[in-house]
Design an enzyme around this catalytic site. Sequence first.
Site: not given
Length: 497
Positions: A13, A15-17, A234-236
């Site tokens: 939410a 930053s991206g990497r 989903h990142d979680t």
Amino acid sequence: MKQTSVAAVDLGASSGRVAVARIGPAGVDLQEVHRFPNTPVRAGGRLRWDVLALFGGAIEGLRRGISLTGGLDSVGVDSWAVDYGLLDADGDLLGNPVSYRDPGTGAAVTAVLDTLGPDELYAATGTQLQPFNTLFQLLARRGTAQGAVARHALLIPDLITYWLTGQLRTELTNASTTQLLDPRTASWSADLARRLDAPVGLFPPLAAPGTPLGAARDDLGLAQRPQVVLAPSHDTAAAVAGIPAGGDDFAFVCTGTWALVGVELPRPVITSASRAANFTNELGVDATTRFLRNVTGFWLLQECVRHWREAGDDVDLPGLVAAAAAVPGPRAVIDVQDPVFLAPGDMPRRVRAAAARTSGLALETHAEVARCVLDSLALAVRRAVRDAATLSGRPVRVLHLVGGGVANTLFCQLVADACELPVLAGPTEAASWGTVMTQARALGAVEDSLAASRATIARAVAPARYTPSPSRAWERADQACPTAAAPAWSPAVPTAT
């Protein structure tokens, strides 16, 4: 065994990497190759995600990954949940997706609860009631011009994957956050969609993590076309898959802007007690269920630091945390789940006001505010871990803490103390680990089991251990700070102040 190189595009939410893993006989090495900001933009009265900038950051990261490795075998994408983009019949995006922090779904929540009621809604989906869930977003925007011409709805990672491949899919772990999916059947709740007139048909076919989608498009300007494999998007879900756990007697805390706290189970827990405790059932890798509570995470501290810096204060986050460690605690604690903390704005003022109400203490320094926030986050984790164990019947003997909070050693120790459990902290980039290992399993580069994948991660990044120092002060803080047992939402989410 030849070396396999895979990339993880992890969009958070803030930053991206992009990280690249090289998998070979010596093990797995994960390296971040590109990081870029994720800055929402307020335009036309709405708070929106600059999703084109995110896609550009992903492509730049893949270019760097290809240059580093000489060629990527695959790439997978994960991101935050619930938000989506609408496409027209030509597959073109109908405007930048609206952020879950944008207010405006209150009337839709009220209308849904008037139709079904919270018990019936939860029985259908097992999903935690949050005003920004995809169901409410879709219903709140029904009747708009975009809705009239929309032909597809893509959750954020599915949108990025679509632009990479041209393939339309809805990945299961993220679909389970929408409040439209039945986690018991891993399919859309057709009866719920019918009764609420929810446009569930906009979503493409469901697909499980590990599903190959084919090579990246040849018009992306990449020197090579890696395969695209559906991650646990989903990142979680990706982060839980990336936990270096050695058994099933663990709870997890996935930290970042939010803190997702719960246990991994073989099946959902959908009961009146789990609904009252506001627990959600989300799908994970290998048909597991993530039984968890969505707890406000480092959002409060991030907003405090942002406000202080905008006011001209030279706030250094490591220095702030070090100063907070010198403040006695836990003394001033607040309910971090209070909806008053949801919106951007003057967060320090809201924290001070809440602390005065719950603890009768006046917070004067930045360090005191920060300590209040960190103690309160640890208290919220304590409550969630204990509720998860009680509601699921799953014994918890260790707590795995992953994500950005791993770097905050004070927070890690506070969680161990509050929960009275040993904490194993790491890896920081658990979502990237879960994404790359899911791809490696699909490619046949590693043993195809979640347990073997976690063992590989544990060998590559041994977690730090925090031993609890129990104190009655946490019990007193738990008793002193009230929290709502029912879902915390308001028809009018506060705007920035």
